[in-house]
Motif scaffolding. Structure first.
Motif, short mmCIF file in Angstrom:
data_model
loop_
_atom_site.label_atom_id
_atom_site.label_comp_id
_atom_site.label_asym_id
_atom_site.label_seq_id
_atom_site.Cartn_x
_atom_site.Cartn_y
_atom_site.Cartn_z
N ARG A 134 -19.66 8.84 21.36
CA ARG A 134 -19.07 9.91 20.55
C ARG A 134 -17.60 9.61 20.26
N LYS A 135 -16.85 9.09 21.24
CA LYS A 135 -15.45 8.73 21.02
C LYS A 135 -15.32 7.60 20.00
N ILE A 136 -16.21 6.62 20.09
CA ILE A 136 -16.21 5.52 19.13
C ILE A 136 -16.47 6.06 17.73
N PHE A 137 -17.45 6.96 17.62
CA PHE A 137 -17.76 7.57 16.33
C PHE A 137 -16.55 8.34 15.80
N GLU A 138 -15.92 9.14 16.65
CA GLU A 138 -14.78 9.96 16.20
C GLU A 138 -13.62 9.09 15.75
N THR A 139 -13.40 7.96 16.42
CA THR A 139 -12.35 7.03 16.00
C THR A 139 -12.68 6.45 14.63
N ALA A 140 -13.92 6.03 14.44
CA ALA A 140 -14.33 5.48 13.14
C ALA A 140 -14.15 6.50 12.04
N ASN A 141 -14.55 7.73 12.28
CA ASN A 141 -14.48 8.76 11.26
C ASN A 141 -13.03 9.13 10.94
N ARG A 142 -12.19 9.20 11.95
CA ARG A 142 -10.77 9.51 11.73
C ARG A 142 -10.11 8.40 10.91
N PHE A 143 -10.36 7.14 11.28
CA PHE A 143 -9.78 6.02 10.54
C PHE A 143 -10.33 5.98 9.12
N HIS A 144 -11.60 6.31 8.95
CA HIS A 144 -12.21 6.33 7.63
C HIS A 144 -11.49 7.35 6.73
N PHE A 145 -11.29 8.56 7.25
CA PHE A 145 -10.59 9.59 6.47
C PHE A 145 -9.15 9.18 6.16
N LEU A 146 -8.41 8.71 7.17
CA LEU A 146 -7.00 8.37 6.96
C LEU A 146 -6.85 7.25 5.92
N HIS A 147 -7.71 6.27 5.99
CA HIS A 147 -7.57 5.16 5.06
C HIS A 147 -8.15 5.49 3.69
N THR A 148 -9.01 6.49 3.61
CA THR A 148 -9.41 7.01 2.31
C THR A 148 -8.22 7.65 1.62
N LEU A 149 -7.44 8.41 2.37
CA LEU A 149 -6.22 9.01 1.80
C LEU A 149 -5.24 7.92 1.37
N ALA A 150 -5.13 6.87 2.15
CA ALA A 150 -4.26 5.76 1.78
C ALA A 150 -4.76 5.11 0.48
N LEU A 151 -6.08 5.01 0.34
CA LEU A 151 -6.66 4.40 -0.86
C LEU A 151 -6.30 5.19 -2.12
N VAL A 152 -6.14 6.50 -1.98
CA VAL A 152 -5.74 7.32 -3.12
C VAL A 152 -4.36 6.90 -3.63
N THR A 153 -3.50 6.47 -2.73
CA THR A 153 -2.14 6.11 -3.11
C THR A 153 -2.00 4.67 -3.60
N VAL A 154 -3.05 3.88 -3.49
CA VAL A 154 -3.00 2.47 -3.88
C VAL A 154 -2.51 2.26 -5.32
N PRO A 155 -2.89 3.12 -6.29
CA PRO A 155 -2.38 2.90 -7.65
C PRO A 155 -0.86 2.94 -7.76
N LEU A 156 -0.19 3.49 -6.78
CA LEU A 156 1.27 3.56 -6.81
C LEU A 156 1.94 2.28 -6.32
N CYS A 157 1.15 1.34 -5.80
CA CYS A 157 1.69 0.09 -5.25
C CYS A 157 1.99 -0.91 -6.36
N ARG A 158 2.79 -1.88 -6.02
CA ARG A 158 3.08 -2.96 -6.96
C ARG A 158 1.84 -3.84 -7.16
N ARG A 159 1.08 -4.06 -6.08
CA ARG A 159 -0.13 -4.90 -6.14
C ARG A 159 -1.32 -4.10 -5.62
N PRO A 160 -1.85 -3.20 -6.44
CA PRO A 160 -2.92 -2.32 -5.97
C PRO A 160 -4.22 -3.05 -5.61
N VAL A 161 -4.50 -4.15 -6.27
CA VAL A 161 -5.74 -4.87 -5.98
C VAL A 161 -5.69 -5.45 -4.56
N VAL A 162 -4.55 -5.97 -4.17
CA VAL A 162 -4.42 -6.56 -2.83
C VAL A 162 -4.53 -5.47 -1.76
N ALA A 163 -3.75 -4.41 -1.91
CA ALA A 163 -3.78 -3.33 -0.92
C ALA A 163 -5.16 -2.67 -0.87
#
Length: 121
Positions: free
Chosen positions: A46-75
Motif C-alpha cells: 500500500r505504501k509503494i502504491f501511495e508513493t507511485a500515485n503521489r509521484f504520478h499526480f505531482l509530475h502530471t502537474l509538472a507536465l502541465v507547465t512544460v509548455p512554458l519551458c524553453r525546451r518542452p520536448v526534452v522536459a
C-alpha cells in the motif's frame, strides 16, 4: 490570445497531462478499494502504491507547465519516461506483488529528476 490557445500551440503537453491526471485518478481509486497481494505485507505494498500515485499526480502537474519551458520536448519526454518507469513499476509491484520490474524504478526516478533539470535549462 487565450491561455488555452497558447498552450495548444506549444504541442501536446497539456493534453498528455490531462490524460495522465485522469489515469492517476483511476489508479488512485483502484488502489484505494483493492486488496493487495500477500507476497509482502499489505502495508508495504500500500505504501509503494501511495508513493507511485503521489509521484504520478505531482509530475502530471509538472507536465502541465512544460509548455512554458524553453525546451518542452526534452522536459516532457523525461517526465513521461519517468512516470512510466518509476510510477509504472511501482504500480505493477503494488498490484501484483511481483518485483521483476523494480530494477527499472531508479531509472524512472532519474528521468523525473532530469525532467525538472530540463525545465531550468
Amino acid at each position: 490570445m487565450p491561455l488555452w490557445e497558447l498552450a495548444q500551440e506549444t504541442g501536446p503537453w497539456v493534453r498528455l497531462a490531462g490524460l495522465s491526471g485522469a489515469t492517476a485518478v483511476v489508479l488512485g481509486a483502484m488502489g484505494a478499494h483493492r486488496t493487495f497481494p500477500e507476497t509482502d505485507t499489505k502495508e508495504d505494498l500500500r505504501k509503494i502504491f501511495e508513493t507511485a500515485n503521489r509521484f504520478h499526480f505531482l509530475h502530471t502537474l509538472a507536465l502541465v507547465t512544460v509548455p512554458l519551458c524553453r525546451r518542452p520536448v526534452v522536459a516532457g519526454a523525461f517526465f513521461l519516461a519517468g512516470m512510466g518507469l518509476f510510477c509504472g513499476t511501482c504500480y505493477y509491484h503494488a498490484f501484483t506483488g511481483d518485483r521483476s520490474f523494480r530494477r527499472l524504478t531508479p531509472i524512472g526516478g532519474s528521468c523525473l529528476i532530469l525532467g525538472w533539470i530540463a525545465m531550468v535549462l
